[in-house]
Design a protein around this motif. Structure first.
Motif, PDB file in Angstrom:
ATOM      1  N   SER A 206     -56.070 -12.840  45.825  1.00  0.00           N
ATOM      2  CA  SER A 206     -55.554 -14.077  46.663  1.00  0.00           C
ATOM      3  C   SER A 206     -55.619 -13.704  48.164  1.00  0.00           C
ATOM      4  O   SER A 206     -56.091 -12.749  48.482  1.00  0.00           O
ATOM      5  CB  SER A 206     -54.388 -14.693  46.005  1.00  0.00           C
ATOM      6  OG  SER A 206     -53.205 -13.865  46.451  1.00  0.00           O
ATOM      7  N   ALA A 207     -55.176 -14.355  48.703  1.00  0.00           N
ATOM      8  CA  ALA A 207     -54.997 -14.303  50.111  1.00  0.00           C
ATOM      9  C   ALA A 207     -53.525 -13.837  50.718  1.00  0.00           C
ATOM     10  O   ALA A 207     -53.205 -13.440  51.680  1.00  0.00           O
ATOM     11  CB  ALA A 207     -55.318 -15.433  51.210  1.00  0.00           C
ATOM     12  N   LEU A 208     -52.696 -13.439  49.571  1.00  0.00           N
ATOM     13  CA  LEU A 208     -51.347 -12.785  49.689  1.00  0.00           C
ATOM     14  C   LEU A 208     -51.479 -11.609  50.550  1.00  0.00           C
ATOM     15  O   LEU A 208     -50.705 -11.653  51.594  1.00  0.00           O
ATOM     16  CB  LEU A 208     -50.654 -12.688  48.540  1.00  0.00           C
ATOM     17  CG  LEU A 208     -49.223 -12.408  48.565  1.00  0.00           C
ATOM     18  CD1 LEU A 208     -48.366 -13.541  49.317  1.00  0.00           C
ATOM     19  CD2 LEU A 208     -48.739 -12.329  47.316  1.00  0.00           C
ATOM     20  N   MET A 211     -52.266 -12.090  54.135  1.00  0.00           N
ATOM     21  CA  MET A 211     -51.058 -12.719  54.756  1.00  0.00           C
ATOM     22  C   MET A 211     -49.799 -11.765  55.113  1.00  0.00           C
ATOM     23  O   MET A 211     -49.206 -11.509  56.301  1.00  0.00           O
ATOM     24  CB  MET A 211     -50.585 -13.997  54.235  1.00  0.00           C
ATOM     25  CG  MET A 211     -51.604 -14.763  54.262  1.00  0.00           C
ATOM     26  SD  MET A 211     -51.313 -16.635  53.842  1.00  0.00           S
ATOM     27  CE  MET A 211     -52.998 -17.415  54.256  1.00  0.00           C
ATOM     28  N   ALA A 225     -50.995 -18.276  63.746  1.00  0.00           N
ATOM     29  CA  ALA A 225     -52.287 -18.696  63.219  1.00  0.00           C
ATOM     30  C   ALA A 225     -51.922 -19.683  61.915  1.00  0.00           C
ATOM     31  O   ALA A 225     -52.857 -19.728  61.117  1.00  0.00           O
ATOM     32  CB  ALA A 225     -52.798 -17.507  62.643  1.00  0.00           C
ATOM     33  N   GLY A 226     -50.643 -20.009  61.758  1.00  0.00           N
ATOM     34  CA  GLY A 226     -50.406 -20.792  60.700  1.00  0.00           C
ATOM     35  C   GLY A 226     -50.116 -20.167  59.595  1.00  0.00           C
ATOM     36  O   GLY A 226     -49.708 -20.942  58.414  1.00  0.00           O
ATOM     37  N   VAL A 227     -49.780 -18.968  59.523  1.00  0.00           N
ATOM     38  CA  VAL A 227     -49.192 -18.405  58.408  1.00  0.00           C
ATOM     39  C   VAL A 227     -47.695 -18.824  57.929  1.00  0.00           C
ATOM     40  O   VAL A 227     -46.868 -18.840  58.780  1.00  0.00           O
ATOM     41  CB  VAL A 227     -49.378 -16.859  58.535  1.00  0.00           C
ATOM     42  CG1 VAL A 227     -48.746 -16.151  57.180  1.00  0.00           C
ATOM     43  CG2 VAL A 227     -51.035 -16.434  58.366  1.00  0.00           C
TER      44      VAL A 227
ATOM     45  N   GLN B 365     -57.408 -19.889  56.221  1.00  0.00           N
ATOM     46  CA  GLN B 365     -56.934 -19.331  54.905  1.00  0.00           C
ATOM     47  C   GLN B 365     -55.247 -19.737  54.783  1.00  0.00           C
ATOM     48  O   GLN B 365     -55.024 -20.123  53.818  1.00  0.00           O
ATOM     49  CB  GLN B 365     -56.878 -17.759  55.051  1.00  0.00           C
ATOM     50  CG  GLN B 365     -56.409 -17.317  53.666  1.00  0.00           C
ATOM     51  CD  GLN B 365     -57.272 -17.795  52.338  1.00  0.00           C
ATOM     52  OE1 GLN B 365     -58.442 -17.507  52.263  1.00  0.00           O
ATOM     53  NE2 GLN B 365     -56.531 -18.423  51.589  1.00  0.00           N
ATOM     54  N   ALA B 366     -54.541 -19.726  56.160  1.00  0.00           N
ATOM     55  CA  ALA B 366     -53.258 -20.036  56.074  1.00  0.00           C
ATOM     56  C   ALA B 366     -53.050 -21.605  55.794  1.00  0.00           C
ATOM     57  O   ALA B 366     -52.268 -21.954  55.174  1.00  0.00           O
ATOM     58  CB  ALA B 366     -52.823 -19.656  57.634  1.00  0.00           C
ATOM     59  N   GLY B 369     -53.419 -21.945  52.256  1.00  0.00           N
ATOM     60  CA  GLY B 369     -52.301 -21.404  51.202  1.00  0.00           C
ATOM     61  C   GLY B 369     -52.759 -20.123  50.562  1.00  0.00           C
ATOM     62  O   GLY B 369     -53.991 -19.956  50.350  1.00  0.00           O
ATOM     63  N   TRP B 370     -51.908 -18.916  50.140  1.00  0.00           N
ATOM     64  CA  TRP B 370     -52.405 -17.821  49.922  1.00  0.00           C
ATOM     65  C   TRP B 370     -52.963 -17.889  48.476  1.00  0.00           C
ATOM     66  O   TRP B 370     -53.621 -17.184  48.039  1.00  0.00           O
ATOM     67  CB  TRP B 370     -51.271 -16.662  49.949  1.00  0.00           C
ATOM     68  CG  TRP B 370     -50.302 -17.083  49.130  1.00  0.00           C
ATOM     69  CD1 TRP B 370     -48.863 -17.357  49.558  1.00  0.00           C
ATOM     70  CD2 TRP B 370     -50.085 -16.693  47.646  1.00  0.00           C
ATOM     71  NE1 TRP B 370     -48.133 -17.503  48.363  1.00  0.00           N
ATOM     72  CE2 TRP B 370     -48.634 -17.028  47.380  1.00  0.00           C
ATOM     73  CE3 TRP B 370     -50.756 -15.947  46.779  1.00  0.00           C
ATOM     74  CZ2 TRP B 370     -48.154 -16.818  46.034  1.00  0.00           C
ATOM     75  CZ3 TRP B 370     -50.479 -15.654  45.331  1.00  0.00           C
ATOM     76  CH2 TRP B 370     -48.952 -16.068  45.229  1.00  0.00           C
TER      77      TRP B 370
END
Lengths: 357, 541
Positions: A206-208, A211, A225-227, B365-366, B369-370
């Motif tokens: 995932s993108a965890l 981030m 950046a919206g994180v 990506q943000a 969502g992850w």
């Protein structure tokens, strides 16, 4: 100009050397070699019909690694965000206390009760993580302070849960988690490896992971950046505490007793060490679950070696410290630059590697 | 100036894996002169400076300082050789006091260790040389503005009585007044015989202050010139190897849509935040480029941050596409189709240790969502597209972004924001600290985006740039919007500067300008000529 092949080989070798946890593997091997020198049968593994599984020093080391693997994985995530979790040992003892107290109160040793005890233990440990997460991500307290408070409070809570006693319980299914075997291998090891693998997959597929690293490297840039910085930081503290709870279950299930003063005591330090040995910087940012896992196994190996060599218990911490300091020295970029300088002076072909390092 | 050079670099070669950063570069510095090092991003300016300051060790070539060849193995060697450096981003310790910063490493020792009183006295003496004698050296550095910090950094660099002072983009965060103070200091040092190496992207400043320049391109030496012998267009031609027509062009009224007739995308009413920017009304049309002009600290950045949700407004409202929308966080801004490229590229833009690829997809990506990671295919598509479109160099998505030059970092960040397909792109100082070539690329990109229907807020300290690009210009002063100017092609930097510079006297014309703003969202279109007519009035007064 050196030829292309030799330079790529050299580069590849240097790249392997730069993967910090490679040195931890070397250290594990060295420790094992020392043990073998003392006792040539150290590495032998036998099948015990009695236990229904494999037996031997290596199996013991892996078994001892299990709880450290749990907490090191959680710690790696927290450290990568630029935080730290000092309350992981307390999550362990709370989970152990909840499980033992529940099992001894219920008096049942059915599979259902054991499962419920496990769930309850993880849940309560998770609550500790929620408190950490709120303190750090919403209130904005420093992670060190927040989790230090929870470290002290957590052990107190565990004592309240057991009434200050070291509660003992009997539940075969629960004991099986730590002492049982599946296809000849210890359940606890299989579980630990599976959990680490699952966490590793979740984080990297995932993108965890991206981030978490973004937050750890530059929290403000990541936010802009919206994180969702808050949610992610909250998540890692909860995850760390739940993994800590699992470690607590591992640690208590083997003896079916929670020792409210000693279970998980100072384990957060082992976790931090494992993470750092694995190549994750305490400053946050890039992290390696794999590295933390190797670090965890190294610490377990070290613990077992100390006992095996008969190092007097009073000298044990010093011995451990010495090994770890040597390892850090070997890993340090400083030493590598020095070596590279030596090499380049000898060959007089300038290396550009250290410039970019 | 017939002195022997104090620094002479000959045939400097340096390479990084896969890149030849400097290829046989010659460079010399004479005492008592200001020498500008010119070149595009990636031309090798920073690398050359780092060779001279001992950060990088050179692969081949020779560095002669004060007549003796030197091996610079570290910054300490360079300092010992009398070379002092002030970098683009102020490298001081923010939570130490001003005096401690100036004297760090050179504290005055008394009988009982460091004598802080004497140290602060020495710090004050050093600061006095630079017209900063009024500063209380015991206050924390963070109480000073960036500009003054920059001067403090110079004072600190000169504590060691260096013969060579390197100034890498010292003016990029300074306003005009501060620049002239800085130049005063530079001239004074020059008259004392210090050799000054000056790097800046502001051509006017280079021509104002430098005596001589060396031009680099793609890591090669292009030539050394006396500033008075090389006019601007020849300089630019030498730097980029082509004539640059975009630099001159006036603003053209695009696609014939009068500003009042654009469909509004975003309307802000009374938008403000205590201590940051006063209640402001603002409307931005679809496909419109709105410039924010004003000095540093005028509130232009603060206003942009409120629009994006980087800061939470404490008054007013935002109506987006006809619907009231609360934007309280950057995530909310992105979700509503707004993107902000921060002025502070290093601290609020790039994630230094992450790769170009990771930096580029971060915002997309943000927003997803992850739990919904971009597929490899989508990632590559985004990354390839923007690397190609903006000509990111080197075109290697796996390289950590910190290893790219400033202009290329900026291009990656532009890609990050555009990949989210925003309706409104806010660009805060997108061209700061980058070279003319990249600047022209970015401005062309901005104009193309607006033509494709994206709304753009364009903020820049270079007012010529704002005048050239914007359809409408919002002028900010002292944290308030003071005027709005419709750009019909006759608005120049001078027009805007006049509005910014004006005090009480022109309150009336300012009010008149505000009228044009109020009528903006309405359907009646009487607003077009207002801006220009008032501006003509002003230039006569």
């Amino acid at each position: 100009m050196s030829t292309a092949t030799s330079s790529t080989f050299g580069e590849r070798l240097r790249n392997v050397g730069r993967q910090q946890f490679v040195w931890a593997i070397v250290a594990i091997v060295l420790l094992l070699v020392i043990n073998v020198i003392k006792d040539p049968t150290y590495l032998s593994i036998s099948y015990s019909d009695n236990l229904g599984g494999l037996r031997g020093n290596l199996v013991d080391i892996l078994r001892a690694s299990a709880p450290i693997l749990m907490i090191a994985t959680g710690m790696a995530l927290v450290i990568a965000t630029g935080g730290i979790d000092l309350s992981i040992g307390s999550a362990m003892v709370i989970a152990g206390a909840v499980a033992m107290e529940f099992l001894s109160a219920s008096g049942s040793s059915s599979l259902g009760t054991a499962g419920l005890a496990l769930l309850l233990a993880l849940l309560v440990a998770g609550v500790l993580g929620v408190v950490n997460g709120v303190l750090v991500s919403v209130v904005g307290l420093q992670p060190f302070i927040s989790t230090l408070i929870m470290m002290l409070a957590g052990r107190g809570i565990a004592k309240v849960i057991t009434g200050g006693q070291n509660t003992t319980a009997t539940s075969e299914p629960f004991r099986w988690i730590a002492n049982g075997y599946v296809v000849g291998l210890p359940v606890v090891v299989l579980l630990a490896v599976a959990i680490v693998a699952v966490v590793g997959l979740i984080v990297r597929r995932s993108a965890l992971g991206l981030m978490i690293e973004a937050i750890g490297i530059d929290a403000e840039a990541a936010r802009l950046a919206g994180v969702n910085k808050r949610a992610i930081i909250f998540t890692v503290y909860v995850a760390a505490a739940v993994l800590g709870g699992m470690a607590g279950v591992f640690a208590t299930a083997s003896v079916m007793t929670v020792d409210v003063s000693n279970t998980g005591n100072q384990m957060e330090l082992d976790a931090i060490l494992a993470v750092v040995i694995g190549g994750t910087s305490l400053a946050g940012g890039k992290f390696s679950i794999r590295g933390a896992a190797v670090g965890a196994v190294l610490i377990a190996t070290l613990d077992k070696t100390v006992v095996f060599l008969g190092v007097p218990s009073s000298a044990t911490p010093a011995f451990k410290a010495a090994v770890i300091v040597i390892l850090f020295l070997i890993q340090s970029p400083w030493l590598h630059t020095q070596l590279a300088k030596l090499r380049s002076r000898r060959t007089t072909t300038p290396t550009t590697a250290e410039v970019t390092a | 100036m017939s002195h022997e050079p104090i620094v002479e670099m000959r045939g400097i070669h340096i390479g990084f894996p896969g890149v030849k950063a400097l290829d046989g570069v010659d460079f010399r510095l004479l005492p008592g002169e200001v020498h500008a090092l010119m070149g595009e991003n990636g031309a090798g300016k920073s690398t050359l400076i780092k060779c001279l300051t001992g950060v990088y060790s050179i692969d081949a070539g020779e560095i002669v300082i004060d007549g003796s060849p030197r091996q610079l193995a570290g910054t300490a060697d360079a300092q010992e050789a009398g070379i002092a450096t002030v970098y683009q981003e102020v490298n001081l310790v923010r939570n130490l006091s001003i005096g401690e910063n100036v004297m760090l490493g050179h504290e005055v020792r008394g009988r009982f260790g460091i004598s802080w009183r004497a140290t602060h006295r020495r710090a004050k003496e050093n600061l006095e040389r630079f017209g900063l004698g009024h500063l209380d050296t015991r206050l924390p550095l963070s109480t000073l503005s960036i500009a003054v910090q920059q001067l403090v950094a110079i004072a600190r660099a000169m504590v060691t009585k260096s013969h060579v002072l390197i100034l890498d983009e010292p003016t990029s965060s300074l306003d005009k007044q501060e620049v002239s103070t800085l130049f005063g200091v530079i001239r004074q040092l020059r008259s004392e015989g210090v050799a000054i190496l000056f790097v800046s992207h502001f051509l006017e400043q280079v021509y104002e202050i430098s005596d001589r320049m060396t031009v680099l391109r793609n890591g090669r030496f292009e030539g050394e010139f006396l500033t008075k012998d090389l006019d601007r267009s020849s300089l630019i031609a030498t730097m980029i190897g082509r004539e640059l027509s975009t630099l001159a062009g006036e603003h053209e009224v695009r696609d014939g849509v009068a500003p009042g007739q654009r469909e509004p995308l975003l309307v802000a009413e009374n938008l403000g935040r205590k201590g940051s920017v006063g209640a402001t009304d603002l409307a931005i049309g679809k496909g419109e480029i709105v410039g924010f002009a004003g000095l540093l600290g005028s509130g232009r950045t603060e206003l942009a941050r409120l629009l994006y949700g980087a800061d939470r407004p404490d008054s007013g409202s935002i109506t987006l596409k006809g619907r009231k929308t609360a934007i309280g966080s950057p995530a909310a801004g992105l979700a509503n189709g707004i993107a902000l490229s921060s002025e502070n590229r290093r601290d609020e833009g790039i994630i230094a240790d992450l790769s170009v690829r990771e930096n580029m997809i971060l915002a997309v990506q943000a927003r997803r969502g992850w739990m919904r990671p971009l597929s490899k295919k989508d990632t590559d598509e985004i990354v390839d597209k923007y690397i190609k479109e903006f000509g990111v160099r080197p075109a290697d998505p796996d390289r950590p972004i910190k290893n790219l030059s400033g202009g290329n970092q900026q291009k990656v960040l532009l890609g990050r924001w555009l990949a989210t397909r925003p309706d409104l792109m806010i660009l805060d100082e997108p061209t700061r600290g980058i070279d003319v070539g990249a600047k022209a690329d970015i401005i062309t990109a901005v104009q193309k985006l607006a033509e494709d229907g994206m709304s753009v807020v364009f903020i820049s300290s270079e007012i010529e740039e704002v005048a050239r690009v914007s359809d409408r210009i919002v002028v900010m002063r002292d944290r308030e919007k003071v005027a709005e100017i419709v750009n019909d092609g006759t608005v120049s930097a001078a027009t805007i500067v006049a509005v910014i510079a004006d005090e009480e006297g022109t309150a009336q014309t300012v009010a008149a300008l505000d009228v044009s703003d109020e009528t903006f969202p309405g359907t009646t279109s009487t607003s077009t000529p207002t801006g220009t007519s008032t501006s003509t009035e002003r230039s006569e007064s």
